[in-house]
Design a protein around this motif. Structure first.
Motif, PDB file in Angstrom:
ATOM      1  N   SER A  37      81.989  65.460  32.780  1.00  0.00           N
ATOM      2  CA  SER A  37      82.920  65.528  33.917  1.00  0.00           C
ATOM      3  C   SER A  37      82.333  66.484  34.949  1.00  0.00           C
ATOM      4  O   SER A  37      82.841  67.593  35.166  1.00  0.00           O
ATOM      5  N   THR A  38      81.264  66.047  35.579  1.00  0.00           N
ATOM      6  CA  THR A  38      80.508  66.907  36.493  1.00  0.00           C
ATOM      7  C   THR A  38      80.083  66.107  37.718  1.00  0.00           C
ATOM      8  O   THR A  38      79.600  64.978  37.592  1.00  0.00           O
ATOM      9  N   ILE A  39      80.267  66.706  38.889  1.00  0.00           N
ATOM     10  CA  ILE A  39      79.875  66.093  40.161  1.00  0.00           C
ATOM     11  C   ILE A  39      78.997  67.088  40.913  1.00  0.00           C
ATOM     12  O   ILE A  39      79.381  68.245  41.088  1.00  0.00           O
ATOM     13  N   ALA A  40      77.827  66.642  41.356  1.00  0.00           N
ATOM     14  CA  ALA A  40      76.937  67.508  42.130  1.00  0.00           C
ATOM     15  C   ALA A  40      76.713  66.902  43.513  1.00  0.00           C
ATOM     16  O   ALA A  40      76.713  65.681  43.682  1.00  0.00           O
ATOM     17  N   PHE A  41      76.538  67.768  44.491  1.00  0.00           N
ATOM     18  CA  PHE A  41      76.357  67.340  45.884  1.00  0.00           C
ATOM     19  C   PHE A  41      74.995  67.789  46.382  1.00  0.00           C
ATOM     20  O   PHE A  41      74.546  68.904  46.094  1.00  0.00           O
ATOM     21  N   GLY A  42      74.338  66.908  47.143  1.00  0.00           N
ATOM     22  CA  GLY A  42      73.018  67.217  47.681  1.00  0.00           C
ATOM     23  C   GLY A  42      72.943  66.934  49.164  1.00  0.00           C
ATOM     24  O   GLY A  42      73.944  66.628  49.822  1.00  0.00           O
ATOM     25  N   ALA A  51      73.362  63.159  35.128  1.00  0.00           N
ATOM     26  CA  ALA A  51      72.371  63.702  36.068  1.00  0.00           C
ATOM     27  C   ALA A  51      72.893  64.960  36.748  1.00  0.00           C
ATOM     28  O   ALA A  51      72.129  65.902  37.007  1.00  0.00           O
ATOM     29  N   ALA A  52      74.194  65.004  37.028  1.00  0.00           N
ATOM     30  CA  ALA A  52      74.778  66.184  37.670  1.00  0.00           C
ATOM     31  C   ALA A  52      74.735  67.394  36.741  1.00  0.00           C
ATOM     32  O   ALA A  52      74.404  68.509  37.157  1.00  0.00           O
ATOM     33  N   LYS A  53      75.045  67.168  35.477  1.00  0.00           N
ATOM     34  CA  LYS A  53      75.033  68.290  34.526  1.00  0.00           C
ATOM     35  C   LYS A  53      73.617  68.784  34.282  1.00  0.00           C
ATOM     36  O   LYS A  53      73.386  69.987  34.092  1.00  0.00           O
ATOM     37  N   ASN A  54      72.640  67.869  34.299  1.00  0.00           N
ATOM     38  CA  ASN A  54      71.250  68.257  34.053  1.00  0.00           C
ATOM     39  C   ASN A  54      70.696  69.185  35.129  1.00  0.00           C
ATOM     40  O   ASN A  54      69.780  69.969  34.863  1.00  0.00           O
ATOM     41  N   GLN A  55      71.221  69.087  36.350  1.00  0.00           N
ATOM     42  CA  GLN A  55      70.701  69.944  37.421  1.00  0.00           C
ATOM     43  C   GLN A  55      71.673  71.062  37.782  1.00  0.00           C
ATOM     44  O   GLN A  55      71.585  71.630  38.872  1.00  0.00           O
ATOM     45  N   MET A  56      72.583  71.359  36.870  1.00  0.00           N
ATOM     46  CA  MET A  56      73.595  72.380  37.169  1.00  0.00           C
ATOM     47  C   MET A  56      72.976  73.751  37.422  1.00  0.00           C
ATOM     48  O   MET A  56      73.382  74.472  38.345  1.00  0.00           O
ATOM     49  N   THR A  57      71.980  74.126  36.643  1.00  0.00           N
ATOM     50  CA  THR A  57      71.412  75.468  36.805  1.00  0.00           C
ATOM     51  C   THR A  57      70.634  75.624  38.102  1.00  0.00           C
ATOM     52  O   THR A  57      70.478  76.735  38.594  1.00  0.00           O
ATOM     53  N   THR A  58      70.143  74.528  38.668  1.00  0.00           N
ATOM     54  CA  THR A  58      69.369  74.612  39.915  1.00  0.00           C
ATOM     55  C   THR A  58      70.224  74.369  41.155  1.00  0.00           C
ATOM     56  O   THR A  58      69.756  74.582  42.269  1.00  0.00           O
ATOM     57  N   ASN A  59      71.439  73.913  40.966  1.00  0.00           N
ATOM     58  CA  ASN A  59      72.307  73.611  42.112  1.00  0.00           C
ATOM     59  C   ASN A  59      73.738  74.045  41.791  1.00  0.00           C
ATOM     60  O   ASN A  59      74.695  73.292  41.942  1.00  0.00           O
ATOM     61  N   MET A  60      73.872  75.274  41.339  1.00  0.00           N
ATOM     62  CA  MET A  60      75.136  75.751  40.774  1.00  0.00           C
ATOM     63  C   MET A  60      76.291  75.703  41.760  1.00  0.00           C
ATOM     64  O   MET A  60      77.388  75.249  41.445  1.00  0.00           O
ATOM     65  N   THR A  63      77.659  72.185  42.336  1.00  0.00           N
ATOM     66  CA  THR A  63      77.951  71.373  41.153  1.00  0.00           C
ATOM     67  C   THR A  63      79.350  71.717  40.660  1.00  0.00           C
ATOM     68  O   THR A  63      79.614  72.856  40.281  1.00  0.00           O
ATOM     69  N   VAL A  64      80.225  70.718  40.671  1.00  0.00           N
ATOM     70  CA  VAL A  64      81.640  70.933  40.361  1.00  0.00           C
ATOM     71  C   VAL A  64      81.930  70.435  38.945  1.00  0.00           C
ATOM     72  O   VAL A  64      81.618  69.300  38.594  1.00  0.00           O
ATOM     73  N   HIS A  65      82.547  71.295  38.146  1.00  0.00           N
ATOM     74  CA  HIS A  65      82.934  70.941  36.780  1.00  0.00           C
ATOM     75  C   HIS A  65      84.261  71.631  36.461  1.00  0.00           C
ATOM     76  O   HIS A  65      84.763  72.445  37.246  1.00  0.00           O
TER      77      HIS A  65
END
Length: 765
Positions: A37-42, A51-60, A63-65
């Protein structure tokens, strides 16, 4: 027609689908059953799920969770504030007191509500289901925590609508689990027998839910539920992370709590450690387990309290409970299992899939509600977790109220001369900082013919989604009709009937006057004149509601914006795929022109192509880094003009021998058949000699054609295109067989059958 169920979890989601063969859980595009349950914005698009959870540490920060906890709550809600304090992304208060999530998207700062974020996740889940099933997905049942309030449920419905989903029902997770358990049981007691009582304990990432369910054949009845909405597996993770953070600080002088990225990585690692400890699959230092038990003592006490609360509410003895079933990832923690055994005096059972039970139950409920499926009849009786009361002002202006639930249906009667408003609210204020559910105004109420109060019946209910609604309001009018048709007319029933057919009349002191006398028989006035029969006519009254939900215009705006973002994501993904295709082609051809393709290209052409590939690679990482899709497509076409002929030469050199061999095999078979014909073989003596000569000529011509072209191929260098292709050889074979086969495979004529008279005549000469 698709029939799916969604378990919308705080940490991850599961999708189950009902098929004719049963219930299946759908895997996502990473072949995983759980979608984070993760959404990331670029800068260009959104990234959803794995894919959103995998890049959480680089786009904290983008990245919404854990946004499930923000749905339907105001910004100043104490529970929400406790949640926000642990989040890495920015949360603000909106003008309407609701929550706003601020991220950087499309190179600008944008604010989204939890409803919009949830809709994005549902869009991803819908797409995952459609790709797996190969059909459009529309109807769905979504699982929700049993403690969700009216506002939270409405927010979830708005999110699903925004994502293009038609929610047939919001099903309590406790009920979904019980349905997944009971519908397949063949040994349940009959309706006349004592029910089988089963306890379900569901401890997930962020909450604990306990329920007691009575099962009979073909039905289940929820006896009691209890929950701790702020206790789950992540709380144990937090304790472990704090433990190691203190240890790191004392040993290495590193404070992980001050660095968000370091803290996130630490939390990820301790979650893995917790799972290892729960599975007991590896050797771990014994002091870690002991420390965790000591640290988590307050949490375990809350777990025990919730278990005891549910046992107390169901009013059952321990001997009345048949079994205890556990679901949810965090029930794997040994200490929680021990507590369950201690409270219920039974070893917990894992009959159900601990992770997928809710999704499977939701899919079953969706199949039951869908006309496209024939499902075994199974009745579900749920409970209302919170008591609700109605508040109103009587005609004197004084406030009156009545508790209308936990019963599922209520009919209230008011005596009014003008429109009036009902306010629904939770009885226990601690349920929600703002206990008000909504305001419902009954309109078009006017005084009777003589200025008296009108009798207004108001029906309230909790619907399938668990939402409080004023289902209808009606006015009972008296009308004089001597010989009038009885259509749309009715005498007043002695009791008001609810929708389930049971008498359940509750009249309130909504007015100061009693109802006017009702005349059901003909009366005579002082002058002896006959009076018409007084009949009662029911008039439906409009209801205006103000609830914590978006209106049609707002919902349409949300749908439009989500559609725009979906389209933007699609275009960006296509652009990226086109760019990746160019990059892949460069790497593929460059490695092969010095390997398996090396002998099929001249030295000069190899150097020329190698330079083109190198220039393309440099272009990709410089000015070609951010081009439009068509630019990449054109670049790929340019590369293929140089690379594909080389690949084609290799393919032809590999395919031609087999093609010639197949053709020669057909020629050889035909030659053998003609030779047998010349030898008066009985098998071919019915054939026409002229036709056989035609075949022999074709054999000679085809053999000559093969010999000529084989010689040409042998003399042609590997790096030069061949004058003939494998497809041409296969075509020659087809032409040859079309000529030869009808002649050489001509069936023998059937022998003549003579009658006895003809046979005698033939024998007599």
């Amino acid at each position: 027609m698709s029939v799916i169920g969604i378990d919308f979890g705080n940490d991850g989601c599961y999708i189950a689908v009902a098929r004719q063969g049963g219930i299946e859980t759908i895997a996502n595009d990473y072949s995983l059953r759980s979608t984070p349950s993760t959404i990331a914005f670029g800068e260009k698009n959104r990234v959803l799920g794995v894919a959103a959870k995998n890049q959480m540490t680089t786009n904290m920060k983008n990245t919404v969770h854990c946004f499930k906890r923000l749905l339907g709550r105001h910004y100043r809600d104490p529970k929400l504030q406790a949640e926000v304090s642990s989040l890495q992304y920015r949360v603000v208060e909106l003008p309407d007191r609701n929550v706003g999530i601020v991220v950087r998207y499309l190179n600008e700062e944008q604010t989204f509500t939890p409803i919009q974020i949830t809709a994005m996740l549902f869009t991803k889940l819908k797409l995952t289901a459609e790709q797996a099933l190969g059909i459009k997905v529309n109807d769905v049942v979504i699982g929700v925590p049993c403690f969700y309030t009216d506002a939270e449920r409405r927010a979830l419905l708005d999110a699903a609508f925004t994502a293009g989903l038609n929610v047939l029902r919001l099903l309590n997770e406790t009920t979904a689990t019980a349905l997944a358990y009971g519908i397949y049981k063949q040994d349940l007691p009959s309706s006349e027998e004592k029910p089988r009582n089963v306890v379900f304990v569901d401890c997930g990432n962020a909450n604990l839910q306990v329920s007691v369910v009575a099962f009979n054949k073909g039905k289940l009845k929820m006896l009691a539920t209890a929950a701790d909405s702020n206790l789950g597996g992540r709380d144990f993770d937090h304790l472990l992370a704090q433990h190691f953070a203190i240890e790191f600080k004392s040993k290495y002088k590193i404070d992980a709590t001050t660095n968000p990225r370091a803290w996130l990585r630490l939390c990820t690692e301790v979650e893995k450690l917790k799972k290892q400890m729960s599975a007991n699959s590896t050797d771990l230092p014994i002091n870690i387990e002991v420390s965790l038990e000591e640290m988590s003592a307050p949490l375990l006490k809350r777990v025990e309290s919730t278990l005891q609360q549910c046992l107390s509410d169901c009013s059952l003895k321990l001997d009345d409970i048949a079994s205890v079933e556990i679901v949810g990832g965090s029930t794997r923690i040994p200490a929680i299992k021990q507590l369950i055994e201690k409270v219920f005096n039974k070893i917990p059972s894992t009959t159900l899939n601990q992770d997928e039970a809710v999704a499977r139950g939701c899919a079953l409920q969706c199949a039951i509600l869908s006309p496209a499926f024939k499902v075994r009849e199974f009745s579900v009786t749920d409970v209302q977790p919170y008591s609700i009361r109605l508040v109103w002002q009587d005609e004197s202006g004084q406030e009156a109220d009545m508790e209308v639930f936990p019963k599922n249906h209520q009919m209230l009667t008011f005596y009014r001369r003008e429109p009036f408003t009902l306010q629904a609210q939770y009885t226990v204020p601690s349920t929600f900082p703002d206990p008000i559910i909504g305001h419902y105004t009954v309109e078009n109420v006017a005084p009777g013919p003589e200025g008296e109060c009108q009798k207004v019946k108001v029906k309230v209910r909790v619907n399938l989604h668990g939402l409080f609604t004023v289902a209808s309001a009606s006015l009972t009018e008296k009308k004089e009709a001597v010989e009038e048709s009885q259509e749309n007319m009715e005498t007043e029933d002695k009791h008001d009937k609810t929708t389930d057919g049971t008498a359940n009349n509750q009249e309130s002191g909504g007015g100061n006057q009693s109802p006017a006398a009702e005349e059901g028989n003909q009366q005579e006035n002082e002058g002896g004149e006959k009076k018409g029969k007084k009949m009662l006519k029911t008039v439906e009254l409009p209801i205006k509601e103000v609830v914590k939900s978006h209106g049609p215009a707002e919902l349409n705006s949300l749908v439009e914006r989500e559609s725009q973002m979906v389209q933007a994501d699609k275009l960006e993904n296509e652009r990226i795929n086109a760019k990746n295709a160019v990059e892949e082609y460069v790497y593929d051809v460059r490695s092969r022109i010095y390997d398996d393709l090396g002998q099929y290209i001249s030295e000069g052409d190899r150097e020329k192509l190698s330079r083109l590939l190198e220039d393309t690679e440099n272009w990709l990482y410089e000015e070609g880094e951010d081009c439009k899709k068509q630019v990449y497509l054109d670049k790929l076409v340019e590369l293929k003009k140089q690379g594909e002929p080389i690949k084609e030469r290799r393919r032809e050199r590999e395919d031609l021998p087999a093609a010639f061999e197949s053709l020669l095999s057909s020629v050889q078979l035909a030659r053998k058949a003609t030779e047998q014909f010349r030898q008066d073989d009985e098998k071919y003596n019915h054939l026409d000699g002229a036709q056989v000569e035609k075949v022999e000529k074709a054999i000679g011509e085809k053999q000559e054609w093969v010999d000529k072209n084989l010689g040409t191929i042998t003399s042609t260098p590997l790096h030069v295109d061949l004058p003939i292709t494998a497809s041409q050889v296969r075509s020659e074979k087809g032409t040859f067989e079309a000529l030869v086969n009808p002649i050489m495979n001509k069936p023998k004529p059937k022998p003549k059958v003579y009658s006895m008279k003809a046979y005698v005549n033939l024998m007599s000469g």
